[in-house]
Scaffold this active site. Structure first.
Site, PDB file in Angstrom:
ATOM      1  N   LYS A  14       0.850  -1.197   0.000  1.00 18.68           N
ATOM      2  CA  LYS A  14       0.000   0.000   0.000  1.00 18.68           C
ATOM      3  C   LYS A  14       0.890   1.254   0.000  1.00 18.68           C
ATOM      4  O   LYS A  14       1.922   1.259  -0.655  1.00 18.68           O
ATOM      5  CB  LYS A  14      -0.979  -0.052   1.165  1.00 18.68           C
ATOM      6  CG  LYS A  14      -1.817  -1.339   1.160  1.00 18.68           C
ATOM      7  CD  LYS A  14      -2.922  -1.342   2.175  1.00 18.68           C
ATOM      8  CE  LYS A  14      -3.713  -2.648   2.091  1.00 18.68           C
ATOM      9  NZ  LYS A  14      -4.882  -2.655   3.017  1.00 18.68           N
ATOM     10  N   HIS A 104      -8.891  -3.396  -5.953  1.00 14.74           N
ATOM     11  CA  HIS A 104      -8.809  -3.461  -4.491  1.00 14.74           C
ATOM     12  C   HIS A 104      -9.898  -2.578  -3.881  1.00 14.74           C
ATOM     13  O   HIS A 104     -10.236  -1.516  -4.420  1.00 14.74           O
ATOM     14  CB  HIS A 104      -7.430  -3.010  -4.022  1.00 14.74           C
ATOM     15  CG  HIS A 104      -7.150  -3.323  -2.582  1.00 14.74           C
ATOM     16  ND1 HIS A 104      -7.654  -2.567  -1.550  1.00 14.74           N
ATOM     17  CD2 HIS A 104      -6.427  -4.326  -2.003  1.00 14.74           C
ATOM     18  CE1 HIS A 104      -7.246  -3.074  -0.400  1.00 14.74           C
ATOM     19  NE2 HIS A 104      -6.503  -4.141  -0.647  1.00 14.74           N
ATOM     20  N   GLU A 106      -9.942  -0.560  -1.522  1.00 18.72           N
ATOM     21  CA  GLU A 106      -9.539   0.818  -1.237  1.00 18.72           C
ATOM     22  C   GLU A 106      -9.533   1.663  -2.504  1.00 18.72           C
ATOM     23  O   GLU A 106      -9.850   2.858  -2.465  1.00 18.72           O
ATOM     24  CB  GLU A 106      -8.155   0.814  -0.571  1.00 18.72           C
ATOM     25  CG  GLU A 106      -8.198   0.244   0.840  1.00 18.72           C
ATOM     26  CD  GLU A 106      -6.852  -0.214   1.363  1.00 18.72           C
ATOM     27  OE1 GLU A 106      -6.819  -0.714   2.503  1.00 18.72           O
ATOM     28  OE2 GLU A 106      -5.848  -0.102   0.624  1.00 18.72           O
ATOM     29  N   GLU A 176     -11.238 -10.899  -0.671  1.00 15.29           N
ATOM     30  CA  GLU A 176     -10.930 -10.069   0.489  1.00 15.29           C
ATOM     31  C   GLU A 176     -12.217  -9.468   1.035  1.00 15.29           C
ATOM     32  O   GLU A 176     -12.657  -8.414   0.563  1.00 15.29           O
ATOM     33  CB  GLU A 176      -9.971  -8.938   0.106  1.00 15.29           C
ATOM     34  CG  GLU A 176      -8.570  -9.377  -0.247  1.00 15.29           C
ATOM     35  CD  GLU A 176      -7.610  -8.193  -0.233  1.00 15.29           C
ATOM     36  OE1 GLU A 176      -6.624  -8.251   0.505  1.00 15.29           O
ATOM     37  OE2 GLU A 176      -7.869  -7.217  -0.947  1.00 15.29           O
ATOM     38  N   SER A 222      -6.578  -9.467   7.188  1.00 23.46           N
ATOM     39  CA  SER A 222      -5.996  -9.730   8.505  1.00 23.46           C
ATOM     40  C   SER A 222      -5.320 -11.095   8.579  1.00 23.46           C
ATOM     41  O   SER A 222      -5.426 -11.808   9.588  1.00 23.46           O
ATOM     42  CB  SER A 222      -7.060  -9.597   9.602  1.00 23.46           C
ATOM     43  OG  SER A 222      -7.582  -8.283   9.636  1.00 23.46           O
TER      44      SER A 222
END
Length: 264
Positions: A14, A104, A106, A176, A222
């Site tokens: 990231k 992704h 984000e 994810e 995680s």
């Protein structure tokens, strides 16, 4: 996971590490992998640094002939021109990248990127000779409604519906669940398996069993050395896309070692 698919541990850095920090991490990581006699034929490793660190990562890996692969975190749908701040797939490929993360959560949230844009990104990555890591996964709201599997499968289907069998076979899917990214919460091994199996079944139905059994499906959210073994032992989980744990060289080394050993 099946022995036909080599597990992949991919670290998404990231917006962390400048080019000097990235170089130091690679050097330390490579030393630790050698110390545990890591076998790259049994488990593939890839790192996704920021754009400003890609060249430094390339030099560090190529100068020592390391077996670590690397890629980019995002890509433009355009090849060149007056697009300030964009980076094309060809530019990324010329740096020796093997992979590009696409879709992704984000990127979907903060930029934002929609399915139509993500389809074009996948095509751009494939055309440049790299493999897209397509990220899919539900939010807590979809999970609360009990539609998480349909949601994740639908995201894959929306992006892949116009791909050829050959193109689809080059895809890597990272499941994810958004509610698990950076929260400390993690899907149970059974939940990860259910999602991976549903995605694989849909790919098999669309492109044939050979493609469905070829595509690697990663879990992200995680991931740590405490849960990696239970997750990777599920038959349709083929590795991980890791965020926070990929910033800690000792922890990433442990995850890679555990993944290699659990899938041998």
């Amino acid at each position: 996971m099946t022995s036909k698919r080599i597990p992949l541990v991919a670290g998404n850095w990231k917006m962390n590490f400048d080019h000097l920090e990235a170089t130091y991490f690679i050097q330390q990581f490579a030393w630790k992998l050698r110390a545990i006699h890591f076998d790259h034929k049994r488990c593939e490793i890839a790192l996704m640094p920021s754009f400003t660190s890609l060249r430094s990562v390339q030099v560090a890996i190529e100068s020592d002939n390391l077996k670590i692969r690397y890629g980019a975190q995002a890509v433009s749908v355009t090849s060149q021109g007056a697009f300030t701040g964009d980076v094309s797939a060809d530019m990324i490929a010329h740096l020796g990248c093997s992979y590009v993360i696409v879709g992704h959560s984000e990127r979907r949230k903060y930029h934002p990127e929609d399915d139509a844009n993500i389809v074009d990104q996948v095509r751009a990555v494939l055309a440049a000779g790299m493999k897209p890591i397509l990220c899919v996964g539900e939010s807590y709201e979809e999970r609360r409604k009990g539609i998480e599997l349909d949601f994740a499968v639908g995201q894959v289907r929306d992006v892949t519906c116009d791909l050829s069998d050959e193109e689809a076979a080059k895809l890597i899917v990272a499941y994810e669940p958004v509610w698990a990214i950076g929260t400390g919460m993690v899907a149970t091994p059974q939940s990860a398996q259910d999602a991976a199996k549903a995605i694989r079944n849909d790919l098999s139905a669309t492109f044939g069993t050979e493609v469905g059994e070829t595509v690697r499906i990663l879990y992200g959210g995680s991931v740590s050395s405490k849960n990696a073994v239970e997750l990777i032992r599920e038959p349709d989980v083929d590795g991980f896309l890791i965020g926070g744990a990929a910033l800690k060289v000792d922890e990433l080394t442990r995850i890679c070692k555990l993944t290699m050993e659990a899938t041998s």
